[in-house]
Write a protein that holds these residues in place. Structure first.
Motif, short mmCIF file in Angstrom:
data_model
loop_
_atom_site.label_atom_id
_atom_site.label_comp_id
_atom_site.label_asym_id
_atom_site.label_seq_id
_atom_site.Cartn_x
_atom_site.Cartn_y
_atom_site.Cartn_z
N ALA A 135 0.83 -1.21 0.00
CA ALA A 135 0.00 0.00 0.00
C ALA A 135 0.87 1.26 0.00
O ALA A 135 0.73 2.12 0.87
N PRO A 136 1.76 1.39 -0.99
CA PRO A 136 2.68 2.53 -0.98
C PRO A 136 2.01 3.87 -1.28
O PRO A 136 2.58 4.91 -0.97
N TYR A 137 0.83 3.88 -1.86
CA TYR A 137 0.18 5.12 -2.26
C TYR A 137 -0.81 5.61 -1.21
O TYR A 137 -0.76 6.75 -0.79
N SER A 138 -1.67 4.73 -0.76
CA SER A 138 -2.66 5.13 0.24
C SER A 138 -2.12 5.06 1.65
O SER A 138 -2.66 5.69 2.55
N GLU B 81 -6.86 -0.20 -10.44
CA GLU B 81 -6.45 -1.53 -10.88
C GLU B 81 -5.86 -2.41 -9.77
O GLU B 81 -5.52 -3.55 -10.02
N GLY B 82 -5.72 -1.90 -8.58
CA GLY B 82 -5.25 -2.72 -7.46
C GLY B 82 -6.37 -3.64 -6.99
O GLY B 82 -7.44 -3.70 -7.58
N TRP B 83 -6.10 -4.38 -5.91
CA TRP B 83 -7.16 -5.22 -5.38
C TRP B 83 -7.14 -5.21 -3.87
O TRP B 83 -6.14 -4.92 -3.24
N CYS B 84 -8.29 -5.54 -3.32
CA CYS B 84 -8.51 -5.49 -1.87
C CYS B 84 -8.06 -6.79 -1.21
O CYS B 84 -7.92 -7.83 -1.86
N VAL C 15 0.10 1.82 -9.15
CA VAL C 15 0.05 3.26 -9.36
C VAL C 15 -1.24 3.68 -10.07
O VAL C 15 -1.74 4.77 -9.84
N SER C 16 -1.81 2.84 -10.88
CA SER C 16 -3.11 3.12 -11.50
C SER C 16 -4.18 2.63 -10.52
O SER C 16 -4.64 1.49 -10.58
#
Length: 131
Positions: A18-21, A49-52, A45-46
């Motif tokens: 989780a480097p962005y949030s 397109e990540g997942w939970c 980064v997009s």
């Protein structure tokens, strides 16, 4: 909820990407036959397109041959309790029943609240909806 379910969810949370949030989440689910699958959120980064975490755990369930979910634990590092997002509610509902327990945990090990899938996602979209 058994301690093992929380422990695996928390361990998964620690492995989150989780480097962005900066919002790591872990989930663990137990099937009706007693198997446990865990997962973490994986960001890219997009963002969309990540997942939970719940999605990752369900992916492990499917890869192991599937089954029905008996209970789920969700834990987030930064919130006193974290509910599954709307998409994950629908994904869990695909493998669960309305009465399936969802344990909303804090990072310290406390179950803050236990709800059912029916409470989280009333009138879920199901296979009969396609008929």
């Amino acid at each position: 909820m058994a301690d093992d379910l929380f422990a695996l969810a928390k361990s998964a949370m620690r492995r989150a990407h989780a480097p962005y949030s900066k919002f790591p989440v872990g989930a663990a689910l137990r099937t009706t036959d007693g198997r446990i699958f865990s997962g973490c959120n994986v960001e890219v980064v997009s963002f969309p397109e990540g997942w939970c975490a719940e999605t990752t755990a369900i992916g492990h369930l499917v890869m192991d041959g599937g089954g029905r979910i008996a209970e789920v634990a969700v834990v987030a590092e930064k919130l006193p309790l974290c509910t599954p997002c709307g998409g994950c509610r629908q994904r869990i509902a695909e493998f669960a029943d309305a009465g399936t327990k969802v344990h909303l945990c804090d990072a310290e090990g406390g179950v803050r609240e236990t709800v059912t899938m029916g409470e989280l996602l009333p009138r879920a979209f199901d296979p009969q909806s396609l008929a």
